[in-house]
Each structure stands twice: as C-alpha cells, then as structure tokens.
Scaffold this active site. Structure first.
Site, PDB file in Angstrom:
ATOM      1  N   ASP A 117       0.822  -1.202   0.000  1.00 51.56           N
ATOM      2  CA  ASP A 117       0.000   0.000   0.000  1.00 51.56           C
ATOM      3  C   ASP A 117       0.861   1.260   0.000  1.00 51.56           C
ATOM      4  O   ASP A 117       0.609   2.211  -0.748  1.00 51.56           O
ATOM      5  CB  ASP A 117      -0.884   0.047   1.258  1.00 51.56           C
ATOM      6  CG  ASP A 117      -2.046  -0.929   1.206  1.00 51.56           C
ATOM      7  OD1 ASP A 117      -2.766  -0.922   0.197  1.00 51.56           O
ATOM      8  OD2 ASP A 117      -2.230  -1.677   2.169  1.00 51.56           O
ATOM      9  N   ILE A 118       1.863   1.287   0.867  1.00 48.60           N
ATOM     10  CA  ILE A 118       2.581   2.531   1.140  1.00 48.60           C
ATOM     11  C   ILE A 118       3.504   2.942   0.001  1.00 48.60           C
ATOM     12  O   ILE A 118       3.591   4.130  -0.348  1.00 48.60           O
ATOM     13  CB  ILE A 118       3.356   2.392   2.462  1.00 48.60           C
ATOM     14  CG1 ILE A 118       2.354   2.346   3.624  1.00 48.60           C
ATOM     15  CG2 ILE A 118       4.331   3.540   2.660  1.00 48.60           C
ATOM     16  CD1 ILE A 118       2.974   2.046   4.967  1.00 48.60           C
TER      17      ILE A 118
END
Length: 407
Positions: A180-181
């Site tokens: 995600d990041i």
C-alpha cells in the site's frame, strides 16, 4: 508557511491505507486535504488498537490506525449516491486542485463523477487514482476488476518473491504494508508532477497508479537480473545476492545489520573484529572473492557478533563501517535520533487521557518545513466550515443534514 504545498486544495475520497497515506504525504507538506467520508465514516476508524477513552465504534470510532494516517486533514461526510451529496462534491471540485480516489475501476463513472466529467467542471484539475491493477486509462490490465490489498500487491509485484528467511526458500510477507505505502508514495509524487504542469499550462490530467506496478518499481533489481541472467531471483534470506558480508547477524541480545558495500571497508572491518590477518588476504580482499566464500565469511562475522550485545557492537563498529542494530519499537522510542529528528510526534486523541505517538515526516526542508500540525478529524468534524465556504447558509446546511446527504 505550513509547508511547500500551502495553498493546494485536495479533495480526498480514499479509504483504508494506500490512498489516505498518499493524501497524508500532501497534507504533511501543507496542502489542505478535505477528506470525504461515506456515511458511517472511513472503516479504519473502527480498526484497533484504540487508546483507552478514545471514541468507541458506536461513537464513530477513532482508532490509532486512522489517527496515524489522517492527521492534518479535514472531514466531511457525503453520500455520493444522493443528488444533494454529489452537488456538494462537485462544488468542492470546482474550487479544488486535486481529487484522489481509490475505488475500483468504473465506480466514479457510475456515479457520474469520472475524470472526464470532473475535468469539464475544472480543466485545471488533477484527478489521481490508486487501484490494485491500475485504471484502463493507463493501460488495460487483464486484472483491472480484481480487488487487491497489500499482500496481493506484494505477491504480484515481485517483492515477496525475493523475501524470505532462507535463501532460495519459501517467500514471506514483509511486515509493514509496503504494498500500500510504496504505491502511495508514487501517487503523491505523480500528483506533485501533474500539479506543477497544471500551474504552468492551466491543464490538468489523470494520474494512474497501480499498486502492483508501484511494488515492481521498487523491486527493480529483479527485472534487470532476470533480463541479464535469464534466472528468476529467489528469496535472499538475510543477506544480499551480490555483496558479502551484507545483511543481518546475530548478537548476544538480538540482531545487527552490517555491510561491506565497498572493498575499502573490508580492511578496517577485519581489524575491528580481531581478524587483522585477513585485511590484506587476497582470498577476502575483494567483494567477488568474499561472495565466493559467503558461508565462511558470514561464519567469521557471526562468531564475533554473537558474543557481544548490540550496544557493544555499536561502540566497536558504529561510525566506521555501515552498521546499525535491529531496533524494536520500544528501542526506537528510547533512541535519541528519532526525537531529535522529530520522527516521533505526539497528537491528541479525543476522549483519551494521553496523547498518541505517530510517525513524523521524514522530509526536512530549510525554509518550508512540513509536519504534523493537527490530529486526525472526527467524523464530519469540518462539515459546517466546508459548507459555509461553499456558500451554504444555515438553512441549506440543515436541509442537507435532513436529507442525510451530509452527516
């Protein structure tokens, strides 16, 4: 200034981790981020852990997960399935610089809020989307309609395939949500690029990031390795396939990370570990030779580190060769570096009897320093302010609430 992006207005439709992390990066640098929450609020409000006294699920929720990545933002709850909710949203869009969303492909179009419709309202608008496998505008993937989340991106983007405790063994998931990041970082970067162009030309554009693409971009080494050798890289254990010694080594009270990325580090390292006779030994003088004797080299390094604590090893090796102890979270809280660099920031939590510590911004600037300025908002906390700025008087705001288009 609150940061270099002061004056930039971002309308944020994202939820969970990837999208909110991207908008957080912009908010940390001074952008005004207006978070559009669905009725009931962002689901991460209800995901723990929760500080004692923080809002319960029945009260809307204020979990630490939500508080960490939604700081510096404002909140308004809109029902985009209602005509009145969409009207408020389009009024915001007309005055905004950026819209970010992370719905599945086609959702915004079904709401009548696709990129083309929003660009017609505001030609300078940058619309950015973050999806598991991207948007068809950036390339039609056979997986466009597949749902995705962090481990899926890690698996299909290649990073999980080279991560594992045993060289050549089974893959393992990386602890933090890098699936995600890392794509979120690319999204913030793409938005900054598009905004820079829009400022100069008056023309906005669509920014498309696929989570799996972002992971692959970070795992770039496997691409050129495969292209060069024709051999698919496998899990690498705690070392590095091209360097030695390089990786994790057991200490008396945990583990340390150390490496010899250049041959000139080998001579002082050999002396520091009490193996001065190896400093000029041709069998170990070059990285190529050490890689060929990897097990032998790693064994002699481990024989030295395992007899000493992390702090003892830091005294011996720190500052001379690339070295660092593997720190747990409690050790990070106690380490002077992170407070000195403002990487541990305390924020208020409504109802709790103590603040919450969140990770600060790693971006340091000499003239326009960003950072954590305010806690994450309560659900719809900024509704009246936002609606008033859009020209809704008290009666109109009451009508919106009565229709449940705004909560």
């Amino acid at each position: 200034m609150t940061g270099p992006l002061e004056g930039l207005t971002v309308v944020d439709l994202t939820q969970m981790l990837a999208g909110p992390f991207a908008s957080m990066l912009l908010a940390d640098q001074g952008a005004r981020v207006i978070k559009i929450e669905p009725p009931g609020g962002d689901n991460t409000r209800r995901i723990g852990p929760h500080l004692p006294g923080a809002l319960t699920m029945e009260q809307g929720g204020y979990g630490s997960y939500f508080a960490s990545i939604n700081r510096n933002k404002e909140s308004i709850v809109l029902d985009l399935k209602a005509d009145e909710g969409r009207a408020v949203f389009t009024a915001l869009v007309a005055q905004a610089d950026v819209v970010i969303e992370n719905y599945r492909a086609g959702v915004m179009e079904r709401l009548g809020l696709g990129y083309e419709a929003l660009a017609a309202l505001n030609p300078k608008l940058v619309v950015a989307a973050l999806r598991g496998f991207g948007d068809p505008r950036g390339g039609e993937s056979p997986y466009t309609n597949w749902p995705a989340y962090d481990p899926v991106a890690q698996a299909m983007g290649g990073i999980m395939g080279v991560t594992g405790p045993v060289p050549g063994g089974a893959p393992t998931k990386i602890g933090p949500g890098v699936g995600d990041i890392m794509p979120a970082m690319f999204l913030a970067y793409g938005i900054a690029c598009a905004v820079w162009r829009a400022e100069r030309t008056g023309e906005g554009q669509f920014v498309d990031i696929a989570m799996v693409d972002g992971v692959l971009a970070v795992t770039e080494r496997i691409v050129y390795q495969q292209s060069t050798t024709g051999v698919a890289p496998a899990p690498e254990g705690d070392g590095h396939p091209l360097l030695c010694p390089f990786g994790l080594f057991k200490a008396k009270d945990g583990f340390v990370s150390l490496g010899i990325p250049k041959d000139e580090f080998w001579r002082p390292f050999a002396k520091l570990i009490g193996q001065a006779e190896l400093a000029d030994d041709p069998r170990y003088a070059t990285n190529l030779e050490r890689v060929a004797r990897r097990e032998e080299v790693n064994a002699l390094v481990t024989a030295f580190t395992v007899m000493r604590t992390k702090s003892e090893l830091a005294e011996i090796l720190g500052g001379t060769i690339p070295f660092g102890p593997v720190l747990r979270a409690d050790e990070i809280f106690a380490d002077p570096h992170f407070r000195a660099r403002n990487m541990l920031v305390d924020v208020d939590v409504p109802g709790a009897n103590r603040p919450l510590t969140v990770a600060g911004t790693p971006i340091k600037m000499s003239a326009t320093q960003g950072g954590v300025r305010r806690r994450a908002p309560l659900t719809g906390e900024d509704t009246d302010t936002i609606l008033t700025e859009l020209g809704y008087d008290a009666g109109a705001r009451a009508a919106l609430r009565a229709s449940k288009a705004v909560a």
